[in-house]
Design a protein around this motif. Structure first.
Motif, PDB file in Angstrom:
ATOM      1  N   ASP A 105       0.832  -1.192   0.000  1.00 55.52           N
ATOM      2  CA  ASP A 105       0.000   0.000   0.000  1.00 55.52           C
ATOM      3  C   ASP A 105       0.871   1.248   0.000  1.00 55.52           C
ATOM      4  N   PHE A 106       0.306   2.310  -0.473  1.00 53.16           N
ATOM      5  CA  PHE A 106       0.991   3.599  -0.571  1.00 53.16           C
ATOM      6  C   PHE A 106       0.359   4.520   0.456  1.00 53.16           C
ATOM      7  N   GLU A 107       1.005   4.638   1.614  1.00 52.39           N
ATOM      8  CA  GLU A 107       0.410   5.341   2.748  1.00 52.39           C
ATOM      9  C   GLU A 107       1.172   6.605   3.134  1.00 52.39           C
ATOM     10  N   GLY A 108       1.913   7.175   2.201  1.00 54.45           N
ATOM     11  CA  GLY A 108       2.589   8.436   2.468  1.00 54.45           C
ATOM     12  C   GLY A 108       4.014   8.314   2.960  1.00 54.45           C
ATOM     13  N   HIS A 109       4.543   7.105   3.006  1.00 55.78           N
ATOM     14  CA  HIS A 109       5.940   6.912   3.411  1.00 55.78           C
ATOM     15  C   HIS A 109       6.837   6.980   2.181  1.00 55.78           C
ATOM     16  N   GLN A 110       8.131   6.877   2.384  1.00 57.08           N
ATOM     17  CA  GLN A 110       9.060   6.915   1.263  1.00 57.08           C
ATOM     18  C   GLN A 110       8.906   5.717   0.339  1.00 57.08           C
ATOM     19  N   THR A 111       8.398   4.631   0.847  1.00 56.43           N
ATOM     20  CA  THR A 111       8.153   3.449   0.037  1.00 56.43           C
ATOM     21  C   THR A 111       6.835   2.825   0.485  1.00 56.43           C
ATOM     22  N   TYR A 112       6.428   1.774  -0.173  1.00 54.67           N
ATOM     23  CA  TYR A 112       5.177   1.110   0.158  1.00 54.67           C
ATOM     24  C   TYR A 112       5.295   0.358   1.480  1.00 54.67           C
ATOM     25  N   THR A 113       4.156   0.055   2.071  1.00 52.96           N
ATOM     26  CA  THR A 113       4.117  -0.816   3.236  1.00 52.96           C
ATOM     27  C   THR A 113       3.624  -2.177   2.773  1.00 52.96           C
ATOM     28  N   GLU A 114       3.878  -3.200   3.586  1.00 54.16           N
ATOM     29  CA  GLU A 114       3.474  -4.556   3.215  1.00 54.16           C
ATOM     30  C   GLU A 114       2.674  -5.197   4.336  1.00 54.16           C
ATOM     31  N   LYS A 115       1.563  -5.824   3.936  1.00 54.18           N
ATOM     32  CA  LYS A 115       0.709  -6.539   4.863  1.00 54.18           C
ATOM     33  C   LYS A 115       0.475  -7.945   4.308  1.00 54.18           C
ATOM     34  N   ARG A 116       0.211  -8.889   5.168  1.00 53.22           N
ATOM     35  CA  ARG A 116      -0.105 -10.258   4.739  1.00 53.22           C
ATOM     36  C   ARG A 116      -1.394 -10.229   3.943  1.00 53.22           C
ATOM     37  N   GLY A 117      -1.388 -10.887   2.819  1.00 49.34           N
ATOM     38  CA  GLY A 117      -2.571 -10.952   1.975  1.00 49.34           C
ATOM     39  C   GLY A 117      -3.320 -12.253   2.178  1.00 49.34           C
ATOM     40  N   HIS A 118      -3.827 -12.793   1.099  1.00 46.89           N
ATOM     41  CA  HIS A 118      -4.626 -14.009   1.111  1.00 46.89           C
ATOM     42  C   HIS A 118      -3.787 -15.207   0.670  1.00 46.89           C
TER      43      HIS A 118
ATOM     44  N   ALA B 235      19.925  -3.544 -17.271  1.00 48.43           N
ATOM     45  CA  ALA B 235      19.595  -4.655 -18.172  1.00 48.43           C
ATOM     46  C   ALA B 235      19.417  -4.174 -19.613  1.00 48.43           C
ATOM     47  N   GLY B 236      19.601  -2.858 -19.839  1.00 49.11           N
ATOM     48  CA  GLY B 236      19.540  -2.320 -21.196  1.00 49.11           C
ATOM     49  C   GLY B 236      18.183  -1.806 -21.633  1.00 49.11           C
ATOM     50  N   ALA B 237      17.219  -1.772 -20.722  1.00 46.95           N
ATOM     51  CA  ALA B 237      15.881  -1.281 -21.074  1.00 46.95           C
ATOM     52  C   ALA B 237      15.880   0.233 -21.207  1.00 46.95           C
ATOM     53  N   ASP B 238      14.953   0.735 -21.964  1.00 48.08           N
ATOM     54  CA  ASP B 238      14.675   2.167 -22.058  1.00 48.08           C
ATOM     55  C   ASP B 238      13.602   2.446 -21.007  1.00 48.08           C
ATOM     56  N   TYR B 239      14.034   2.676 -19.768  1.00 50.77           N
ATOM     57  CA  TYR B 239      13.101   2.839 -18.651  1.00 50.77           C
ATOM     58  C   TYR B 239      12.246   4.085 -18.841  1.00 50.77           C
ATOM     59  N   GLN B 240      10.942   3.898 -18.675  1.00 51.76           N
ATOM     60  CA  GLN B 240       9.976   4.979 -18.832  1.00 51.76           C
ATOM     61  C   GLN B 240       9.416   5.355 -17.467  1.00 51.76           C
ATOM     62  N   THR B 241       9.630   6.599 -17.073  1.00 51.36           N
ATOM     63  CA  THR B 241       9.052   7.098 -15.831  1.00 51.36           C
ATOM     64  C   THR B 241       7.639   7.569 -16.132  1.00 51.36           C
ATOM     65  N   VAL B 242       6.663   6.902 -15.555  1.00 54.52           N
ATOM     66  CA  VAL B 242       5.260   7.253 -15.765  1.00 54.52           C
ATOM     67  C   VAL B 242       4.573   7.371 -14.411  1.00 54.52           C
ATOM     68  N   ALA B 243       3.395   7.965 -14.398  1.00 52.01           N
ATOM     69  CA  ALA B 243       2.609   8.066 -13.172  1.00 52.01           C
ATOM     70  C   ALA B 243       2.257   6.660 -12.685  1.00 52.01           C
ATOM     71  N   MET B 244       1.996   6.529 -11.395  1.00 53.91           N
ATOM     72  CA  MET B 244       1.688   5.227 -10.810  1.00 53.91           C
ATOM     73  C   MET B 244       0.422   4.607 -11.390  1.00 53.91           C
ATOM     74  N   ASP B 245      -0.404   5.410 -12.067  1.00 52.30           N
ATOM     75  CA  ASP B 245      -1.629   4.876 -12.652  1.00 52.30           C
ATOM     76  C   ASP B 245      -1.550   4.805 -14.176  1.00 52.30           C
TER      77      ASP B 245
ATOM     78  N   PRO C  55       3.928   0.497 -13.391  1.00 50.88           N
ATOM     79  CA  PRO C  55       4.676   0.625 -12.148  1.00 50.88           C
ATOM     80  C   PRO C  55       4.051  -0.009 -10.906  1.00 50.88           C
ATOM     81  N   ALA C  56       2.738  -0.204 -10.876  1.00 50.99           N
ATOM     82  CA  ALA C  56       2.113  -0.777  -9.679  1.00 50.99           C
ATOM     83  C   ALA C  56       0.623  -0.979  -9.916  1.00 50.99           C
ATOM     84  N   TRP C  57      -0.052  -1.579  -8.923  1.00 54.31           N
ATOM     85  CA  TRP C  57      -1.457  -1.908  -9.073  1.00 54.31           C
ATOM     86  C   TRP C  57      -2.369  -0.719  -9.325  1.00 54.31           C
ATOM     87  N   PRO C  58      -2.041   0.520  -8.920  1.00 54.95           N
ATOM     88  CA  PRO C  58      -2.933   1.621  -9.303  1.00 54.95           C
ATOM     89  C   PRO C  58      -3.064   1.779 -10.825  1.00 54.95           C
ATOM     90  N   ALA C  59      -2.164   1.170 -11.585  1.00 57.38           N
ATOM     91  CA  ALA C  59      -2.202   1.251 -13.051  1.00 57.38           C
ATOM     92  C   ALA C  59      -3.042   0.148 -13.683  1.00 57.38           C
TER      93      ALA C  59
END
Length: 193
Positions: A52-65, A149-159, A171-175
């Motif tokens: 989850d993206f809760e305002g920290h510098q990186t995501y937080t992690e919780k146990r899922g299913h 790895a030689g990719a042309d990395y594209q910086t895009v919004a999280m969605d 970049p993540a599940w919001p997308a």
């Protein structure tokens, strides 16, 4: 629309939303989706994590299913599928150490089949050495790995998402709305409303 046979690669601590949402959505539009994990059989499960993206510098992690696998990894071949989906989470870092996984990914690439990878999923593409020269998005923490790895990395919004030929990355599940829409287009899936 012809139904497609899609393979999803998962492992323990795969990101819950990045496994479950695309799995259900692809089924909903009429595709067949086999979810597999190395060393596991149909009926066994992988443990998921929720990032989850809760305002920290990186995501937080919780146990899922517990996600029940519906197919067995052993014997999975690119030739039996029309496309590959690689969800993120922490699973890709471990799956990338399995040469059979990397060979399977290379077979999808060699056959020029559609591939979607989200969040940390592109780590498997980098580990398989198939991203050189390709426009790739991934979770921002994977940026250096993609570039090395030689990719042309594209910086895009999280969605947002990036499509390069038959390769769709995000970049993540919001997308999910963006990458799933782009992936359906690459698959030739038409949804009429």
């Amino acid at each position: 629309m012809a139904s497609k046979q899609i393979l999803m690669l998962a492992g323990d601590f795969v990101e819950d939303y990045e496994l479950m949402v695309p799995f259900q959505m692809l089924l909903m539009v009429g595709h067949k989706v086999d979810v597999v994990s190395p060393g596991k059989r149909a009926g066994e499960h992988v443990v998921t994590a929720i990032h989850d993206f809760e305002g920290h510098q990186t995501y937080t992690e919780k146990r899922g299913h517990n996600f029940t696998l519906n197919s067995t990894y052993a014997g999975a071949k690119a030739g039996d599928y029309d496309a590959l989906v690689i969800p993120g989470g922490r699973a890709p870092e471990q799956l990338g150490t399995d040469e059979t996984v990397l060979e399977l990914i290379r077979a999808f690439v060699a056959a020029d089949k559609p591939i979607a990878a989200v969040c940390h999923g592109p780590q498997l593409l980098a580990a398989a050495n198939v991203v050189a020269g390709r426009k790739i998005s991934a979770y921002p923490a994977c940026r250096a790995e993609m570039i090395l790895a030689g990719a042309d990395y594209q910086t895009v919004a999280m969605d947002d998402a990036v499509t390069d030929g038959n390769l769709v990355t995000a970049p993540a599940w919001p997308a999910h709305p963006a990458w799933i829409s782009q992936f359906l287009s690459v698959l030739g899936t038409r949804i009429e409303v």
